[in-house]
Design an enzyme around this catalytic site. Structure first.
Site, PDB file in Angstrom:
ATOM      1  N   PHE A   1      14.666 -13.844  -5.622  1.00  0.00           N
ATOM      2  CA  PHE A   1      13.635 -13.265  -6.482  1.00  0.00           C
ATOM      3  C   PHE A   1      13.255 -11.883  -5.987  1.00  0.00           C
ATOM      4  CE2 PHE A   1       9.517 -13.728  -8.963  1.00  0.00           C
ATOM      5  CZ  PHE A   1      10.161 -13.769 -10.192  1.00  0.00           C
TER       6      PHE A   1
ATOM      7  N   VAL B   1      29.959  -5.893 -11.215  1.00  0.00           N
ATOM      8  CA  VAL B   1      30.608  -4.574 -11.226  1.00  0.00           C
ATOM      9  C   VAL B   1      29.835  -3.614 -12.118  1.00  0.00           C
ATOM     10  CG1 VAL B   1      32.720  -3.290 -11.727  1.00  0.00           C
ATOM     11  CG2 VAL B   1      32.878  -5.643 -10.913  1.00  0.00           C
TER      12      VAL B   1
ATOM     13  N   GLY C   1      15.183   0.304  -6.050  1.00  0.00           N
ATOM     14  CA  GLY C   1      15.915  -0.965  -6.222  1.00  0.00           C
ATOM     15  C   GLY C   1      17.401  -0.765  -6.482  1.00  0.00           C
TER      16      GLY C   1
ATOM     17  N   ASP D   1      30.777  -1.711  -0.856  1.00  0.00           N
ATOM     18  CA  ASP D   1      30.261  -2.220  -2.132  1.00  0.00           C
ATOM     19  C   ASP D   1      31.237  -1.869  -3.271  1.00  0.00           C
ATOM     20  OD1 ASP D   1      27.633  -3.118  -3.736  1.00  0.00           O
ATOM     21  OD2 ASP D   1      28.458  -1.347  -4.713  1.00  0.00           O
TER      22      ASP D   1
ATOM     23  N   LYS E   1      33.766  -4.352  -5.655  1.00  0.00           N
ATOM     24  CA  LYS E   1      33.799  -4.267  -7.123  1.00  0.00           C
ATOM     25  C   LYS E   1      35.227  -3.985  -7.604  1.00  0.00           C
ATOM     26  CE  LYS E   1      28.995  -2.704  -7.385  1.00  0.00           C
ATOM     27  NZ  LYS E   1      28.093  -1.561  -7.235  1.00  0.00           N
TER      28      LYS E   1
HETATM   29  N1  LIG Z   1      19.770  -4.137  -7.093  1.00  0.00           N
HETATM   30  C1  LIG Z   1      20.740  -3.850  -7.961  1.00  0.00           C
HETATM   31  O1  LIG Z   1      20.672  -2.863  -8.717  1.00  0.00           O
HETATM   32  C2  LIG Z   1      21.957  -4.712  -8.038  1.00  0.00           C
HETATM   33  C3  LIG Z   1      22.155  -5.757  -7.173  1.00  0.00           C
HETATM   34  N2  LIG Z   1      23.279  -6.526  -7.297  1.00  0.00           N
HETATM   35  C4  LIG Z   1      23.471  -7.687  -6.415  1.00  0.00           C
HETATM   36  O2  LIG Z   1      22.501  -8.672  -6.761  1.00  0.00           O
HETATM   37  C5  LIG Z   1      22.122  -9.423  -5.617  1.00  0.00           C
HETATM   38  C6  LIG Z   1      20.608  -9.330  -5.440  1.00  0.00           C
HETATM   39  O3  LIG Z   1      20.276  -7.985  -5.250  1.00  0.00           O
HETATM   40  P1  LIG Z   1      18.745  -7.499  -5.172  1.00  0.00           P
HETATM   41  O4  LIG Z   1      17.940  -8.260  -6.133  1.00  0.00           O
HETATM   42  O5  LIG Z   1      18.804  -6.024  -5.264  1.00  0.00           O
HETATM   43  O6  LIG Z   1      18.376  -7.932  -3.693  1.00  0.00           O
HETATM   44  P2  LIG Z   1      16.914  -8.073  -3.056  1.00  0.00           P
HETATM   45  O7  LIG Z   1      17.101  -7.821  -1.605  1.00  0.00           O
HETATM   46  O8  LIG Z   1      15.935  -7.278  -3.804  1.00  0.00           O
HETATM   47  O9  LIG Z   1      16.558  -9.607  -3.289  1.00  0.00           O
HETATM   48  C7  LIG Z   1      17.312 -10.627  -2.698  1.00  0.00           C
HETATM   49  C8  LIG Z   1      16.595 -11.935  -2.930  1.00  0.00           C
HETATM   50  O10 LIG Z   1      17.422 -12.968  -2.454  1.00  0.00           O
HETATM   51  C9  LIG Z   1      16.650 -13.840  -1.622  1.00  0.00           C
HETATM   52  N3  LIG Z   1      17.564 -14.387  -0.614  1.00  0.00           N
HETATM   53  C10 LIG Z   1      18.376 -13.711   0.218  1.00  0.00           C
HETATM   54  N4  LIG Z   1      19.073 -14.569   0.976  1.00  0.00           N
HETATM   55  C11 LIG Z   1      18.670 -15.810   0.620  1.00  0.00           C
HETATM   56  C12 LIG Z   1      18.997 -17.107   1.043  1.00  0.00           C
HETATM   57  N5  LIG Z   1      19.869 -17.314   2.004  1.00  0.00           N
HETATM   58  N6  LIG Z   1      18.378 -18.153   0.450  1.00  0.00           N
HETATM   59  C13 LIG Z   1      17.469 -17.958  -0.526  1.00  0.00           C
HETATM   60  N7  LIG Z   1      17.121 -16.743  -0.981  1.00  0.00           N
HETATM   61  C14 LIG Z   1      17.712 -15.680  -0.407  1.00  0.00           C
HETATM   62  C15 LIG Z   1      15.568 -12.988  -1.036  1.00  0.00           C
HETATM   63  O11 LIG Z   1      14.508 -13.854  -0.684  1.00  0.00           O
HETATM   64  P3  LIG Z   1      13.136 -13.313  -0.034  1.00  0.00           P
HETATM   65  O12 LIG Z   1      12.482 -12.539  -1.133  1.00  0.00           O
HETATM   66  O13 LIG Z   1      12.384 -14.552   0.306  1.00  0.00           O
HETATM   67  O14 LIG Z   1      13.535 -12.469   1.121  1.00  0.00           O
HETATM   68  C16 LIG Z   1      15.272 -12.062  -2.211  1.00  0.00           C
HETATM   69  O15 LIG Z   1      14.320 -12.659  -3.061  1.00  0.00           O
HETATM   70  C17 LIG Z   1      22.909  -8.840  -4.445  1.00  0.00           C
HETATM   71  O16 LIG Z   1      24.071  -9.603  -4.248  1.00  0.00           O
HETATM   72  C18 LIG Z   1      23.260  -7.431  -4.936  1.00  0.00           C
HETATM   73  O17 LIG Z   1      24.421  -6.917  -4.346  1.00  0.00           O
HETATM   74  C19 LIG Z   1      24.219  -6.309  -8.275  1.00  0.00           C
HETATM   75  C20 LIG Z   1      24.054  -5.302  -9.156  1.00  0.00           C
HETATM   76  C21 LIG Z   1      22.933  -4.380  -9.085  1.00  0.00           C
HETATM   77  N1  LIG Z   2      23.633  -1.271  -4.515  1.00  0.00           N
HETATM   78  C1  LIG Z   2      24.488  -1.309  -5.663  1.00  0.00           C
HETATM   79  C2  LIG Z   2      23.810  -2.107  -6.727  1.00  0.00           C
HETATM   80  C3  LIG Z   2      24.727  -2.475  -7.815  1.00  0.00           C
HETATM   81  O1  LIG Z   2      25.747  -3.100  -7.644  1.00  0.00           O
HETATM   82  C4  LIG Z   2      24.757   0.100  -6.161  1.00  0.00           C
HETATM   83  O2  LIG Z   2      24.051   1.007  -5.744  1.00  0.00           O
HETATM   84  O3  LIG Z   2      25.681   0.272  -6.954  1.00  0.00           O
END
Ligand SMILES: NC(=O)C1=CN([C@@H]2O[C@H](COP(=O)(O)OP(=O)(O)OC[C@H]3O[C@@H](n4cnc5c(N)ncnc54)[C@H](OP(=O)(O)O)[C@@H]3O)[C@@H](O)[C@H]2O)C=CC1
Ligand SMILES: N[C@@H](CC=O)C(=O)O
Length: 331
Positions: A11, A131, A186, A200, A204
Site C-alpha cells: 500500500f 513495463v 513516487g 530496472d 523491463k
Molecule cells: N512507483 C511507480 O511509479 C511504479 C512502481 N512499479 C512497481 O510497483 C511495485 C510497488 O512500487 P511502489 O508502490 O512505488 O513502492 P512503495 O515503496 O511506495 O510501496 C511498497 C509497498 O509494499 C509494501 N511491502 C514491501 N515489501 C513487503 C512485504 N514483504 N510484505 C508486505 N508488504 C510489503 C510496503 O509496505 P509498508 O508500507 O508497510 O512498508 C509498501 O506499502 C514495485 O515492484 C515497483 O517496482 C511499477 C511501475 C511504476
Molecule cells: N521506478 C520506475 C517506476 C516504474 O516502473 C521508473 O522510474 O521507471
C-alpha cells in the site's frame, strides 16, 4: 449481485493508486465487468505506519489472512523485489485467483513459471504495469503477436532516469537534487539503485523480450549501464552541441537467430525518434514485420498512470473469464 473480491499486496504509491481508482470507478467497473469489484484486504509490511483511510478493508501483515478470504478472485501485487512477491503470487494462483502485478524485478524471472501455472489453473495474469508504467506496451505487443511479428524494440523504459536527465539538461539541477524529487513524486523506487544503475530498465527489457521473441537473452551477456556515471557537465556539454543523453534499452533477434540486447545511456541527435521524449515519459518503438515501427509514449511511472493499467488488466481478466464461465454454463 455479490461483488468480486480483490486484495492489494503493498500500500505504497501503486497500491494506493489501485485503491483510489477501484473506488472512483466503481460504477464504470461494474458496467464493464458485470459485477461490482470490492477491495476486501490490503497487505502491508509495517502495520504501525500512518496510511490513508480504507473503511471496512482488512489491513494485515499476514498473507495467510488474505488467502483465507472467501471467494477472493483478484490479487493486485504492488510490493517490491523478487520475494516474497513470487511466492505470494504462486499461492494466489493455486487458490484460483487472477493476479495483476507491477513488479518487474520479480516478473522478469518468474514470468514463464507463473504463466504456466496460471494456464494450468485456468486463471489469468496481468502485467502491463511491469513495463513503462501507464504506457500500453504489453497490450500492443500481445496484439501484434496474433498475426504480425515484432522484430526489434528500442525504448526509454525508466521514468526516473529520463526525469533526471531532462532536469539536468533543462534546469542544470544536480543528479542528487532531481533523484530526491523523483522519489518524492513516487517515480523512483524507495531504494533507487535499480533505477539509476539500469537494472530496472534491464528487467523491463527482459519481460518485453520474453513476450516478443518467446525467450530472453542470456542475462550475463547483456551489457548494462545506468545514468549514475553521467555528470552534469557531460549532459550540459552535449546539449550545447544539440545532442541529448537518453537511457535506451534495445532488444532484437540477430541474423544468427540469437537475441541481442543492450541497456545504457546513448548520445543522440535531433533526428533520433527518442530525442523529444522528456520528463517521466517513456517511449517504446516496436519494429514489426508488417506495420513498420509503432511508437507508444506516455508516463513511465507514477501512482495513477501505473495503477490505472493494473485496474484495466483486472477488468479485462474478469470480463474474459466471466464470458468464458457464462458460455460453459450455457452449453
Ligand atoms: N512507483 C511507480 O511509479 C511504479 C512502481 N512499479 C512497481 O510497483 C511495485 C510497488 O512500487 P511502489 O508502490 O512505488 O513502492 P512503495 O515503496 O511506495 O510501496 C511498497 C509497498 O509494499 C509494501 N511491502 C514491501 N515489501 C513487503 C512485504 N514483504 N510484505 C508486505 N508488504 C510489503 C510496503 O509496505 P509498508 O508500507 O508497510 O512498508 C509498501 O506499502 C514495485 O515492484 C515497483 O517496482 C511499477 C511501475 C511504476
Ligand atoms: N521506478 C520506475 C517506476 C516504474 O516502473 C521508473 O522510474 O521507471
Amino acid at each position: 449481485m455479490a461483488p468480486v473480491k480483490a486484495a492489494i499486496l503493498g500500500f505504497g504509491t501503486v497500491g494506493q493508486g489501485i485503491y483510489t481508482i477501484v473506488n472512483e470507478r466503481k460504477q464504470q467497473l461494474e458496467k464493464t465487468i458485470g459485477t461490482p469489484i470490492e477491495i476486501a484486504a490490503i497487505l502491508v509490511r509495517d502495520l504501525d505506519k500512518t496510511r490513508p483511510e480504507t473503511p471496512g478493508v482488512l489491513i494485515t501483515d499476514r498473507f495467510e489472512e488474505i488467502l483465507a478470504i472467501p471467494d477472493l478472485k483478484v490479487v493486485f501485487e504492488a510490493i517490491v523485489g523478487e520475494e516474497p512477491a513470487r511466492t505470494y503470487l504462486e499461492q494466489a494462483i493455486a487458490a484460483g485467483c487472477h493476479v495483476v502485478t507491477a513488479n518487474k524485478v520479480m516478473y522478469a524471472k518468474a514470468a514463464p513459471s507463473l504463466e504456466r501455472q496460471a494456464r494450468e489453473q485456468g486463471t489469468g495474469i496481468g502485467y502491463e504495469a511491469t513495463v513503462a508504467g501507464g504506457v500500453p506496451v504489453i497490450k500492443t505487443i500481445d496484439n501484434l503477436n496474433l498475426s504480425n511479428e515484432v522484430t526489434g524494440i528500442q525504448g526509454i523504459l525508466n521514468g526516473t532516469s529520463n526525469f533526471i536527465l531532462t532536469k539536468m539538461r533543462k534546469e542544470s539541477c544536480t543528479f542528487e537534487e532531481v533523484l530526491k524529487e523523483a522519489q518524492e513524486l513516487g517515480y523512483a523506487e524507495a531504494d533507487p539503485t535499480n533505477d539509476v544503475s539500469g537494472f530496472d530498465a534491464f528487467c523491463k527489457l527482459m519481460i518485453l523480450s520474453g513476450l516478443s521473441f518467446g525467450e530472453q537473452p542470456d542475462w550475463e551477456n547483456v551489457p548494462m549501464e545506468g545514468i549514475d556515471a553521467l555528470s552534469l557537465d557531460e549532459v550540459i556539454d552535449a546539449d550545447r552541441q544539440g545532442l541529448r543523453y537518453r537511457h535506451i534499452a534495445d532488444v532484437r533477434r540477430g541474423e544468427d537467430g540469437s537475441i541481442q540486447a543492450s541497456v545504457g545511456p546513448v548520445l543522440i541527435g535531433p533526428d533520433h525518434p527518442l530525442y523529444g521524449i522528456d520528463g517521466v515519459d517513456n517511449a517504446v518503438a516496436i519494429e514489426t514485420a508488417y506495420a513498420g515501427t509503432l511508437t507508444v509514449i506516455g508516463p513511465g511511472a507514477g501512482m495513477l498512470p501505473t495503477a490505472s493499467v493494473m485496474v484495466e488488466d483486472a477488468a479485462v481478466l474478469l470480463r474474459k473469464h466471466a464470458t468464458f464461465r457464462e458460455l460453459v454454463t450455457r452449453s
